[in-house]
Design a protein around this motif. Sequence first.
Motif, PDB file in Angstrom:
ATOM      1  N   LEU A  29      31.111  39.519  29.113  1.00  0.00           N
ATOM      2  CA  LEU A  29      32.178  38.556  29.374  1.00  0.00           C
ATOM      3  C   LEU A  29      33.552  39.185  29.122  1.00  0.00           C
ATOM      4  CD1 LEU A  29      30.669  35.260  27.928  1.00  0.00           C
ATOM      5  CD2 LEU A  29      31.176  35.761  30.314  1.00  0.00           C
ATOM      6  N   ASN A  30      33.671  39.966  28.045  1.00  0.00           N
ATOM      7  CA  ASN A  30      34.939  40.663  27.778  1.00  0.00           C
ATOM      8  C   ASN A  30      35.271  41.655  28.882  1.00  0.00           C
ATOM      9  OD1 ASN A  30      35.943  39.500  25.463  1.00  0.00           O
ATOM     10  ND2 ASN A  30      34.733  40.814  24.104  1.00  0.00           N
TER      11      ASN A  30
ATOM     12  N   MET B 264      39.283  40.892  35.527  1.00  0.00           N
ATOM     13  CA  MET B 264      40.054  39.821  36.183  1.00  0.00           C
ATOM     14  C   MET B 264      41.547  39.976  35.873  1.00  0.00           C
ATOM     15  SD  MET B 264      38.052  38.060  38.009  1.00  0.00           S
ATOM     16  CE  MET B 264      38.967  36.605  38.368  1.00  0.00           C
ATOM     17  N   ASP B 265      41.882  40.319  34.603  1.00  0.00           N
ATOM     18  CA  ASP B 265      43.283  40.550  34.238  1.00  0.00           C
ATOM     19  C   ASP B 265      43.857  41.711  35.053  1.00  0.00           C
ATOM     20  OD1 ASP B 265      42.982  39.826  30.660  1.00  0.00           O
ATOM     21  OD2 ASP B 265      43.173  38.514  32.412  1.00  0.00           O
TER      22      ASP B 265
ATOM     23  N   VAL C 113      47.356  43.731  39.683  1.00  0.00           N
ATOM     24  CA  VAL C 113      47.434  44.422  40.969  1.00  0.00           C
ATOM     25  C   VAL C 113      47.906  43.466  42.049  1.00  0.00           C
ATOM     26  CG1 VAL C 113      46.070  45.526  42.776  1.00  0.00           C
ATOM     27  CG2 VAL C 113      45.746  46.191  40.390  1.00  0.00           C
ATOM     28  N   GLU C 114      47.405  42.225  42.047  1.00  0.00           N
ATOM     29  CA  GLU C 114      47.765  41.251  43.072  1.00  0.00           C
ATOM     30  C   GLU C 114      49.237  40.857  42.966  1.00  0.00           C
ATOM     31  OE1 GLU C 114      47.417  39.147  46.388  1.00  0.00           O
ATOM     32  OE2 GLU C 114      45.830  40.392  45.558  1.00  0.00           O
ATOM     33  N   ARG C 115      49.786  40.810  41.732  1.00  0.00           N
ATOM     34  CA  ARG C 115      51.182  40.439  41.556  1.00  0.00           C
ATOM     35  C   ARG C 115      52.141  41.558  41.916  1.00  0.00           C
ATOM     36  NH1 ARG C 115      50.289  38.816  35.982  1.00  0.00           N
ATOM     37  NH2 ARG C 115      48.902  37.082  36.172  1.00  0.00           N
ATOM     38  N   SER C 116      51.675  42.793  41.892  1.00  0.00           N
ATOM     39  CA  SER C 116      52.574  43.907  42.171  1.00  0.00           C
ATOM     40  C   SER C 116      52.885  43.961  43.664  1.00  0.00           C
ATOM     41  CB  SER C 116      51.955  45.227  41.710  1.00  0.00           C
ATOM     42  OG  SER C 116      50.789  45.499  42.452  1.00  0.00           O
TER      43      SER C 116
END
Length: 156
Positions: free
Chosen positions: A12-13, A19-20, A25-28
Amino acid sequence: MSPMTMSVFDELNRMRREMDRLQVVERSPRWGFPFSRVSFLPGRAARSYPLMNISEDADNIRVEALAPGIDPESLDISIAGDQLTVTGEKLALSEAIAPEMIHRNERASGRFLRSVTLPTEVDSKKIEASYKDGLLKVTLPKAEAAKPRKIKVNIS
């Protein structure tokens, strides 16, 4: 805790970290220097346009700025101390083209500002600039104090 519970938490970690990473990457931005779509927006890569070459010889500093599509009337060149500033506006697509006919629009538009530090002091009264075929050329004559001097060596 059993080994089974530890491996579930580890997994899970690992998934949370992945996911983080994906969110970062998606925000860049997908476009990087010098091809930024936001090169004209203040505060976001505002100093990356126009692309410039700066060279010098014994008498002048020469600046060539690649700036196609600029409204020549909007160009403003100023000098303060050792800072050369070029501002202007790149116009958007022609209003004559109907929006439903545009298939792709990758050319950014808007106001821009670019400041560069000059390598030597210049004579601001003799600066010349021209704009032709998308290339802005600025010739900045060096100040007399900044020009190289030949010193005669006395031979005795």
